[in-house]
Motif scaffolding. Structure first.
Motif, PDB file in Angstrom:
ATOM      1  N   ALA A 147      39.804  20.987  12.216  1.00  0.00           N
ATOM      2  CA  ALA A 147      40.994  21.095  10.962  1.00  0.00           C
ATOM      3  C   ALA A 147      42.030  20.573  11.212  1.00  0.00           C
ATOM      4  CB  ALA A 147      40.799  22.500  10.172  1.00  0.00           C
ATOM      5  N   ALA A 148      42.747  20.158  10.236  1.00  0.00           N
ATOM      6  CA  ALA A 148      44.069  19.414  10.313  1.00  0.00           C
ATOM      7  C   ALA A 148      45.136  19.763   9.263  1.00  0.00           C
ATOM      8  CB  ALA A 148      43.900  17.832  10.516  1.00  0.00           C
ATOM      9  N   THR A 149      46.172  19.934   9.429  1.00  0.00           N
ATOM     10  CA  THR A 149      47.440  19.884   8.595  1.00  0.00           C
ATOM     11  C   THR A 149      47.442  19.074   7.646  1.00  0.00           C
ATOM     12  OG1 THR A 149      49.196  19.393   9.444  1.00  0.00           O
ATOM     13  CG2 THR A 149      48.635  21.765   9.850  1.00  0.00           C
ATOM     14  N   PRO A 150      47.988  18.998   6.437  1.00  0.00           N
ATOM     15  CA  PRO A 150      48.476  17.675   5.589  1.00  0.00           C
ATOM     16  C   PRO A 150      49.515  17.148   6.573  1.00  0.00           C
ATOM     17  CG  PRO A 150      48.356  19.541   4.137  1.00  0.00           C
ATOM     18  CD  PRO A 150      48.228  20.045   5.745  1.00  0.00           C
ATOM     19  N   GLY A 151      50.153  15.987   6.185  1.00  0.00           N
ATOM     20  CA  GLY A 151      51.263  15.320   6.840  1.00  0.00           C
ATOM     21  C   GLY A 151      52.525  16.517   6.474  1.00  0.00           C
ATOM     22  N   TYR A 152      53.532  16.427   7.720  1.00  0.00           N
ATOM     23  CA  TYR A 152      54.330  17.464   7.586  1.00  0.00           C
ATOM     24  C   TYR A 152      55.686  16.813   7.033  1.00  0.00           C
ATOM     25  CZ  TYR A 152      52.611  20.962  10.671  1.00  0.00           C
ATOM     26  OH  TYR A 152      52.257  22.298  11.353  1.00  0.00           O
ATOM     27  N   ASP A 153      56.063  17.669   6.244  1.00  0.00           N
ATOM     28  CA  ASP A 153      57.527  17.416   5.434  1.00  0.00           C
ATOM     29  C   ASP A 153      58.443  18.284   5.928  1.00  0.00           C
ATOM     30  OD1 ASP A 153      56.107  15.441   3.771  1.00  0.00           O
ATOM     31  OD2 ASP A 153      55.153  16.994   2.600  1.00  0.00           O
ATOM     32  N   ILE A 154      59.740  18.216   5.500  1.00  0.00           N
ATOM     33  CA  ILE A 154      60.823  18.934   5.850  1.00  0.00           C
ATOM     34  C   ILE A 154      61.518  19.944   4.709  1.00  0.00           C
ATOM     35  CG2 ILE A 154      63.195  19.265   6.877  1.00  0.00           C
ATOM     36  CD1 ILE A 154      62.256  17.146   8.828  1.00  0.00           C
ATOM     37  N   LEU A 155      61.513  21.558   4.735  1.00  0.00           N
ATOM     38  CA  LEU A 155      62.175  22.134   3.707  1.00  0.00           C
ATOM     39  C   LEU A 155      63.369  22.491   4.307  1.00  0.00           C
ATOM     40  CD1 LEU A 155      61.592  23.666   0.895  1.00  0.00           C
ATOM     41  CD2 LEU A 155      60.707  25.365   2.057  1.00  0.00           C
ATOM     42  N   THR A 156      64.456  22.702   3.722  1.00  0.00           N
ATOM     43  CA  THR A 156      65.844  22.988   4.042  1.00  0.00           C
ATOM     44  C   THR A 156      66.485  23.794   2.964  1.00  0.00           C
ATOM     45  OG1 THR A 156      66.897  20.970   3.165  1.00  0.00           O
ATOM     46  CG2 THR A 156      65.847  20.803   5.535  1.00  0.00           C
ATOM     47  N   THR A 157      67.523  24.451   3.569  1.00  0.00           N
ATOM     48  CA  THR A 157      68.481  24.978   2.690  1.00  0.00           C
ATOM     49  C   THR A 157      69.615  24.246   2.182  1.00  0.00           C
ATOM     50  OG1 THR A 157      69.682  26.109   4.529  1.00  0.00           O
ATOM     51  CG2 THR A 157      67.877  27.439   3.590  1.00  0.00           C
ATOM     52  N   LYS A 226      65.625  25.217  -0.491  1.00  0.00           N
ATOM     53  CA  LYS A 226      65.347  24.654  -1.886  1.00  0.00           C
ATOM     54  C   LYS A 226      65.323  22.885  -1.984  1.00  0.00           C
ATOM     55  CE  LYS A 226      65.531  28.832  -3.338  1.00  0.00           C
ATOM     56  NZ  LYS A 226      64.334  29.290  -4.053  1.00  0.00           N
ATOM     57  N   TYR A 227      65.331  22.413  -0.801  1.00  0.00           N
ATOM     58  CA  TYR A 227      65.153  20.913  -0.674  1.00  0.00           C
ATOM     59  C   TYR A 227      63.869  20.616  -0.092  1.00  0.00           C
ATOM     60  CZ  TYR A 227      69.861  21.800  -2.247  1.00  0.00           C
ATOM     61  OH  TYR A 227      71.111  22.053  -3.029  1.00  0.00           O
ATOM     62  N   ASN A 228      63.214  19.764  -0.686  1.00  0.00           N
ATOM     63  CA  ASN A 228      61.859  19.453   0.028  1.00  0.00           C
ATOM     64  C   ASN A 228      62.201  17.803   0.404  1.00  0.00           C
ATOM     65  OD1 ASN A 228      58.943  18.168  -0.752  1.00  0.00           O
ATOM     66  ND2 ASN A 228      58.956  19.808   0.769  1.00  0.00           N
ATOM     67  N   TYR A 229      62.043  17.487   1.712  1.00  0.00           N
ATOM     68  CA  TYR A 229      62.010  15.846   2.013  1.00  0.00           C
ATOM     69  C   TYR A 229      60.967  15.688   2.540  1.00  0.00           C
ATOM     70  CZ  TYR A 229      64.034  11.813   4.521  1.00  0.00           C
ATOM     71  OH  TYR A 229      64.284  10.482   5.023  1.00  0.00           O
TER      72      TYR A 229
END
Length: 359
Positions: A147-157, A226-229
């Motif tokens: 299995a594999a995850t979806p592509g990685y994004d970055i979540l920040t405060t 609260k910020y998804n890049y």
């Protein structure tokens, strides 16, 4: 006087046969453990369904015994737990044993696998026998399914509008290539398991998390960040392992049942993630999370920042057979092949042209 010996012998043989038949009828327990709780989609839509399919297709000869929520072991301890028989099937991820792997870590190179979730697991299945099987089984386990995850994004405060905004931020990473990606993007990697991520994020130990958007919501990390890049910079292989003694002891027909259920579980995992990504983005919209899609210019900049990872991988694995160059050539060919196919077409291949040699 009547000779009772044949009669007694007949009774003894009958009792022995009945006992043998009763033993043969006893179901074989399959311990299935998982790092996420029983309420999670990964458990409900993949691992539990996998167990149910084992029971159904074996006519009850395989009996799943469920252990969700890390009650038997942590996710980082998956290889040891499987290899020693603490569990029969569980998550055993190379990312948590990075020092024990070489070629398998090539799947964590940026943009190495296809963009489609379905295509990614098909590519892994084709690559596994030649490139990954030997080093995976060296840790005392067999592959249950890829299995594999979806592509990685970055979540920040903190607000992140471009890759430049990541500079100096402390970002949780799982280790291995993911940690290096974070560093090359200008952030400060903090390596820890996903089980510790929420508390660290909540307490400000880290400013952000690099993880698929689907898992950001699955692990409730959007309650903090609260910020998804959205950059989709890399996938992580998250194979499930099976205890070799358990698998090898199965009758041949039950091995077939296991193999079929495992292959279905692999694609169920990917279909789950595809749906979860769409659902997660909707949840983020409803809860006011600011989602920023990286611009083409930003993605080009990211690609240049992480490009040296390919050179380092090639150099490190130049003398292996197969080599790092062989793997990258094969991955690139599969990525290009499946980019031109729909998920429906790729799913048909699991029945018409299944990958061989996984176990």
């Amino acid at each position: 006087m009547k000779n009772w010996k044949p009669f007694v012998a007949g009774i003894a043989m009958g009792v022995a046969a009945a006992a043998t038949q009763a033993l043969a009828a006893d179901p074989i327990e399959v311990k299935i453990s998982y790092n996420q709780p029983e309420t999670s989609p990964g458990w409900q839509e993949v691992m539990k369904v996998f167990g149910e399919e084992l029971a159904e297709k074996s006519d009850g000869r395989l009996k799943p015994v469920y252990y969700p929520g890390e009650v038997l072991h942590t996710v980082a301890d998956g290889f040891r737990a499987t290899g020693t028989g603490i569990t029969d099937v569980t998550s055993a991820w190379p990312v948590y044993q990075a020092n024990s792997f070489n070629l398998f870590l090539g799947t964590e190179l940026p943009l190495a696998l296809p963009t489609s979730d379905i295509a990614a697991v098909r590519a892994l299945n084709e690559l596994y026998p030649e490139f990954f099987k030997k080093e995976y089984e060296r840790l005392g386990v067999k592959l249950a399914f890829n299995a594999a995850t979806p592509g990685y994004d970055i979540l920040t405060t903190k607000p992140v509008k471009s890759v430049d905004d990541l500079k100096g931020l402390k970002i949780r990473a799982a280790g291995g290539g993911i940690t290096e990606i974070v560093e090359r993007l200008g952030a400060v990697p903090v390596t820890m398991t996903i089980s510790d991520a929420y508390t660290a994020f909540q307490q400000g130990v880290v400013d952000g998390i690099i993880l698929s958007t689907a898992d950001q919501v699955a692990y409730r990390l959007h309650e903090v960040g609260k910020y998804n890049y959205r950059i989709g910079v890399v996938r992580v292989a998250i194979p499930q392992a099976v205890n070799p003694k358990f698998y090898d002891s199965l009758p041949e027909d039950l091995k077939t049942v296991f193999d079929e259920a495992a292959l279905n579980a692999a694609y169920n995992y990917q279909k789950m993630y595809k749906n979860l990504t769409a659902s997660a983005l909707e949840t983020m919209k409803e809860e006011g999370i600011e989602v920023t899609e990286a611009t083409p210019e930003d993605l080009a900049k990211i690609e240049k920042m992480v490009a040296p990872m390919y050179d380092a991988f090639l150099e490190k694995n130049a003398d292996r057979s197969p080599s790092g160059a062989d793997l990258i050539e094969a991955m690139t060919a599969l990525r290009d092949k499946y980019e031109g196919m729909s998920d429906t077409e790729i799913l048909k291949l699991k029945d018409t042209d299944p990958a061989e040699g996984l176990r």
